[in-house]
Design a protein around this motif. Structure first.
Motif, PDB file in Angstrom:
ATOM      1  N   ALA A  22      63.256  46.758  83.713  1.00 15.34           N
ATOM      2  CA  ALA A  22      63.858  46.147  82.285  1.00 15.34           C
ATOM      3  C   ALA A  22      62.979  45.615  81.271  1.00 15.34           C
ATOM      4  O   ALA A  22      62.523  45.549  80.966  1.00 15.34           O
ATOM      5  N   LEU A  23      61.312  45.064  82.762  1.00 15.52           N
ATOM      6  CA  LEU A  23      60.525  45.010  82.361  1.00 15.52           C
ATOM      7  C   LEU A  23      58.801  45.867  81.668  1.00 15.52           C
ATOM      8  O   LEU A  23      58.501  45.715  81.289  1.00 15.52           O
TER       9      LEU A  23
ATOM     10  N   SER B  26      54.117  40.161  82.085  1.00 17.54           N
ATOM     11  CA  SER B  26      55.492  39.757  82.405  1.00 17.54           C
ATOM     12  C   SER B  26      55.623  39.132  83.844  1.00 17.54           C
ATOM     13  O   SER B  26      55.226  39.657  84.516  1.00 17.54           O
TER      14      SER B  26
ATOM     15  N   VAL C 230      66.998  35.228  85.473  1.00 20.67           N
ATOM     16  CA  VAL C 230      66.346  35.786  84.184  1.00 20.67           C
ATOM     17  C   VAL C 230      66.270  35.098  82.314  1.00 20.67           C
ATOM     18  O   VAL C 230      67.304  34.010  82.629  1.00 20.67           O
TER      19      VAL C 230
ATOM     20  N   TYR D  39      61.126  36.094  85.225  1.00 17.75           N
ATOM     21  CA  TYR D  39      61.718  36.320  86.179  1.00 17.75           C
ATOM     22  C   TYR D  39      62.038  35.692  87.303  1.00 17.75           C
ATOM     23  O   TYR D  39      61.154  35.486  87.994  1.00 17.75           O
TER      24      TYR D  39
ATOM     25  N   VAL E 205      70.060  43.084  78.865  1.00 18.32           N
ATOM     26  CA  VAL E 205      69.371  44.185  79.643  1.00 18.32           C
ATOM     27  C   VAL E 205      69.370  44.170  80.738  1.00 18.32           C
ATOM     28  O   VAL E 205      69.497  45.961  81.269  1.00 18.32           O
TER      29      VAL E 205
ATOM     30  N   HIS F 235      67.597  38.398  78.495  1.00 15.72           N
ATOM     31  CA  HIS F 235      67.536  39.501  79.015  1.00 15.72           C
ATOM     32  C   HIS F 235      68.568  39.947  80.293  1.00 15.72           C
ATOM     33  O   HIS F 235      68.459  40.684  80.488  1.00 15.72           O
TER      34      HIS F 235
END
Ligand SMILES: Cc1ncc(COP(=O)(O)O)c(C=O)c1O
Length: 383
Positions: free
Chosen positions: A108-109, A194, A242, A221, A249, A246
């Motif tokens: 995701a990141l 992140s 999250v 996260y 996502v 997100h």
């Protein structure tokens, strides 16, 4: 048939050791398990009863990708109990253990070739999973003074897209102080790094309480699991928290990669919330094992041990005895009858002079392990 370049990752050595230990047991040898980080206890009794009752009329089909709403609500309550936080349960996603949480988070990141910082020493699978996703793990130097955790000043020497931290960490059990964690979160937010916080060992702590990164920011996260505090390793169930934007996502990735976490395990996890007394008793066992090991290991010559703040590991310097932790661990297993993990699993740079022992099993088992390690050391079987 050709295999991909990204599949050429290192084995998870502790799993190889566990396999070797089990093969020795099958051939009739008695082995004390101080290698793998798994509680000697099963999932809580009430939790298993929950599943039994629910199996009678629940067809156990797929759940929605994000997981059973009741379980997500229970986890949100845990954030209130543990940290005094009010977390919207819609931000919680149920995963197939924290291991699946890493795959979801990294996917995701990050994009291909992004660099993600990791404190060294650390949990080995972080860097191997990153490699399979074509990411670049960057090992960040840590010191005992800083609880084996990355600091903003160390991070400022590198350009990274992400940072993964764990407090308490594996293999050291050391915990980052609240103020230092706050500074780290601020640094990452300021630099647009992140941040992923692996909080899998929260709940298993001795002298101070761990803080969650969520106490300082919602822009990160968090990955957690039912494997450790809840004593449910084999059920393969965990969760993530999250940022609100997100959720969709991660949901899309989960739908396609895993569909959902095991329905049966989600039910057991729900039951685990009704088992506080049993889980707190497990903590007493770890506490007792930790105290005994911290007392006797120095008597055997293992002087350089940072007392763990949490989790159930000791990370031990063996440089006085060996410069090859793999060979030391192999001898300890084959000759001494105790399975331990060589430091090279956690630290490819300095791990040859370190071993990790896990004290998650019952106290009688740990005492038996201590006796065997004593004999092994007295007889200098490590040479
Ligand atoms: C720091 C850390 N994170 C994650 C995991 C994986 O846990 P799970 O069983 O939730 O996949 C482990 C397992 O030992 C661990 O030590």
């Amino acid at each position: 048939m050709k295999s991909s370049q990204r599949s050429s990752i290192d084995p998870f050595i502790v799993m190889d050791i566990m396999e070797r230990a089990q093969a020795l047991e099958q051939s009739g040898r008695s082995i004390v398990h101080m290698e793998v980080g798994q509680p000697g206890t099963s999932a809580p009794k009430v939790a298993k009863e929950f599943l039994k009752a629910s199996m009678r009329d629940n067809p156990m089909g797929y759940t929605v990708a994000l997981g059973l709403p009741n379980l997500r609500k229970k986890i949100a309550e845990l954030y209130g109990d543990w940290y005094g936080l009010d977390i919207d349960w819609n931000r919680i996603i149920i995963t197939s253990g924290s291991s699946a949480g890493f795959i979801l988070a990294f996917t995701a990141l990050f994009d291909q070739a992004d660099t993600v910082g990791l404190g060294n020493p650390g949990y080995p699978s972080y860097r191997q999973i990153m490699k399979t996703l074509n990411l670049k793990p960057l090992l960040i130097n840590t010191t005992e003074k800083n609880k084996f955790q990355p600091t903003p000043s160390e991070l400022s020497k590198h350009i990274i897209n992400g940072l993964l931290i764990a407090s308490p960490g594996n293999p050291t059990g050391c915990m980052i102080e609240k103020d230092s964690l706050n500074q780290l979160v601020d640094y990452c937010n300021h630099k647009k790094i992140s941040l992923i916080s692996d909080e899998i060992y929260h709940g298993i702590q001795y002298e101070m309480k761990p803080s969650s990164v969520l106490e300082f920011s919602d822009s990160c996260y968090v990955i957690n699991s039912f494997s450790k505090y809840f004593s449910m390793t084999g059920w393969r169930i965990g969760w993530m928290v999250v940022p609100e934007e997100h959720v969709r996502v991660v949901e899309r990735i989960q739908q396609n990669m895993f569909i959902c976490a095991s329905h049966a395990s989600q039910i057991v996890a729900l039951g685990a919330f009704e088992s506080k007394d049993e889980l707190e008793k497990n903590l007493e066992i770890y506490k007792e094992n930790r105290a005994r090991l911290l007392r006797v290991m120095p008597e055997m010559g293992f002087n350089n041990i940072a007392p763990p703040d949490g989790a159930f590991y000791l990370y031990i310097d063996i440089s006085k005895f060996s410069s090859d932790s793999y060979d030391f661990a192999k001898r300890m297993l084959d000759i001494g009858g105790v399975a331990i993990t060589p430091g090279i699993d956690f630290d490819p740079i300095n791990g040859k002079s370190m071993i990790r022992i896990s004290y998650a099993r019952s106290t009688p088992e740990i005492l038996n392990g201590i006796e065997r390690i004593k004999t092994f050391m007295d007889e200098k079987k490590y040479i």
